[in-house]
Scaffold this motif. Sequence first.
Motif, PDB file in Angstrom:
ATOM      1  N   GLN A 106       3.741  10.659  -0.841  1.00  0.00           N
ATOM      2  CA  GLN A 106       2.653  11.048   0.065  1.00  0.00           C
ATOM      3  C   GLN A 106       2.741  10.247   1.362  1.00  0.00           C
ATOM      4  OE1 GLN A 106      -1.354   9.738  -0.925  1.00  0.00           O
ATOM      5  NE2 GLN A 106      -2.151  11.745  -0.366  1.00  0.00           N
ATOM      6  N   LYS A 107       3.001   8.945   1.251  1.00  0.00           N
ATOM      7  CA  LYS A 107       3.133   8.100   2.440  1.00  0.00           C
ATOM      8  C   LYS A 107       4.326   8.548   3.285  1.00  0.00           C
ATOM      9  CE  LYS A 107      -0.226   5.111   1.623  1.00  0.00           C
ATOM     10  NZ  LYS A 107      -1.350   4.872   2.545  1.00  0.00           N
ATOM     11  N   ASP A 163       7.358   8.477  -7.546  1.00  0.00           N
ATOM     12  CA  ASP A 163       6.093   7.828  -7.195  1.00  0.00           C
ATOM     13  C   ASP A 163       5.320   8.728  -6.234  1.00  0.00           C
ATOM     14  OD1 ASP A 163       4.004   6.232  -6.416  1.00  0.00           O
ATOM     15  OD2 ASP A 163       5.215   4.568  -5.695  1.00  0.00           O
ATOM     16  N   ALA A 164       4.247   9.337  -6.709  1.00  0.00           N
ATOM     17  CA  ALA A 164       3.479  10.291  -5.900  1.00  0.00           C
ATOM     18  C   ALA A 164       2.893   9.645  -4.651  1.00  0.00           C
ATOM     19  CB  ALA A 164       2.369  10.909  -6.745  1.00  0.00           C
ATOM     20  N   LEU A 165       2.416   8.410  -4.772  1.00  0.00           N
ATOM     21  CA  LEU A 165       1.830   7.735  -3.611  1.00  0.00           C
ATOM     22  C   LEU A 165       2.891   7.473  -2.549  1.00  0.00           C
ATOM     23  CD1 LEU A 165      -0.525   6.368  -2.165  1.00  0.00           C
ATOM     24  CD2 LEU A 165       0.027   4.257  -3.420  1.00  0.00           C
ATOM     25  N   PHE A 166       4.031   6.978  -2.955  1.00  0.00           N
ATOM     26  CA  PHE A 166       5.122   6.721  -2.009  1.00  0.00           C
ATOM     27  C   PHE A 166       5.544   8.008  -1.309  1.00  0.00           C
ATOM     28  CE2 PHE A 166       9.796   6.706  -1.416  1.00  0.00           C
ATOM     29  CZ  PHE A 166       9.861   5.794  -0.369  1.00  0.00           C
ATOM     30  N   CYS A 169       5.557  11.599   3.467  1.00  0.00           N
ATOM     31  CA  CYS A 169       5.174  12.855   4.130  1.00  0.00           C
ATOM     32  C   CYS A 169       4.349  12.576   5.384  1.00  0.00           C
ATOM     33  CB  CYS A 169       4.405  13.754   3.166  1.00  0.00           C
ATOM     34  SG  CYS A 169       5.414  14.519   1.884  1.00  0.00           S
ATOM     35  N   ASP A 224       0.816  -1.216   0.000  1.00  0.00           N
ATOM     36  CA  ASP A 224       0.000   0.000   0.000  1.00  0.00           C
ATOM     37  C   ASP A 224       0.850   1.267   0.000  1.00  0.00           C
ATOM     38  OD1 ASP A 224      -2.254  -1.585   0.111  1.00  0.00           O
ATOM     39  OD2 ASP A 224      -2.419  -1.475   2.300  1.00  0.00           O
ATOM     40  N   GLN A 225       2.158   1.120   0.204  1.00  0.00           N
ATOM     41  CA  GLN A 225       3.041   2.283   0.265  1.00  0.00           C
ATOM     42  C   GLN A 225       3.486   2.744  -1.127  1.00  0.00           C
ATOM     43  OE1 GLN A 225       3.344   3.334   3.492  1.00  0.00           O
ATOM     44  NE2 GLN A 225       2.106   1.485   3.888  1.00  0.00           N
ATOM     45  N   PHE A 226       3.163   1.969  -2.158  1.00  0.00           N
ATOM     46  CA  PHE A 226       3.666   2.248  -3.499  1.00  0.00           C
ATOM     47  C   PHE A 226       2.534   2.186  -4.528  1.00  0.00           C
ATOM     48  CE2 PHE A 226       6.587  -0.295  -0.938  1.00  0.00           C
ATOM     49  CZ  PHE A 226       7.674   0.557  -0.829  1.00  0.00           C
ATOM     50  N   SER A 227       2.690   2.935  -5.615  1.00  0.00           N
ATOM     51  CA  SER A 227       1.682   2.913  -6.675  1.00  0.00           C
ATOM     52  C   SER A 227       1.988   1.864  -7.729  1.00  0.00           C
ATOM     53  CB  SER A 227       1.585   4.293  -7.341  1.00  0.00           C
ATOM     54  OG  SER A 227       2.798   4.612  -7.994  1.00  0.00           O
TER      55      SER A 227
END
Length: 223
Positions: free
Chosen positions: A126-127, A121-124, A129, A21-24
């Motif tokens: 964000q996580k 990777d924007a999701l990573f 942050c 869940d930490q990566f897109s």
Amino acid sequence: MKKLQNEQLKQQFIQTSGYLDQFSFDVSLDTQLFFFPANSYLVKENQPPSHLFYLVKGKAKLYDTLANGKVALIDFFSPPCFIGEMELVDETQTAFSVQAIEDCWCLALARKDCQKKLLKDALFLQKLCMYFAHKNYRNIKASTQNQGFPLSQRLASFILLTQNEGRYREKHTQVSEYLGVSYRHLLYVIAQFVDDGYLKKEKNSYLIQDTEKLIQLAAEVKA
């Protein structure tokens, strides 16, 4: 550090830790599983980690060796959490020591293979942050606890956090500085814990004899 060739165990940790869940993108094929025995180093001071670690089992501590030779405890890691993320984001960042308090298992991605992709990777990001924000909040909380709770309660919480297999082994000088008290005051409270039967002094450690009482003392600090 030992790289484990155990696909079943790796998949078990991946599924139960929220790792994917930490990566897109799917990092499963690039993920490795490492084992660090208690007291071994996940990261050594001034040696940038070769991997981005994701702690899935065990506890570890972060510390720095100061210019005067003193060792300063900074933070503690409990799963699930990243280790080595600061060096991944900023390669000029000086690495602090991360040492296993107890046996630790980590999922890991090799920096040389994944760094560029992770930093896009924007999701990573964000996580990360969110992780940085939670870490900052935890450090602020620890600072306010040092001001607002008696040492007996904070020490009980610290002992429970750093114990391994029912034994407490941390150095008094480092603990007194971390908890913001004098060395003498710390020794006085530890001696009181021994007199009250919470701890038993042994050669190089203290055996926890009344875990429930320490939990009761620590409860308000953890609230």
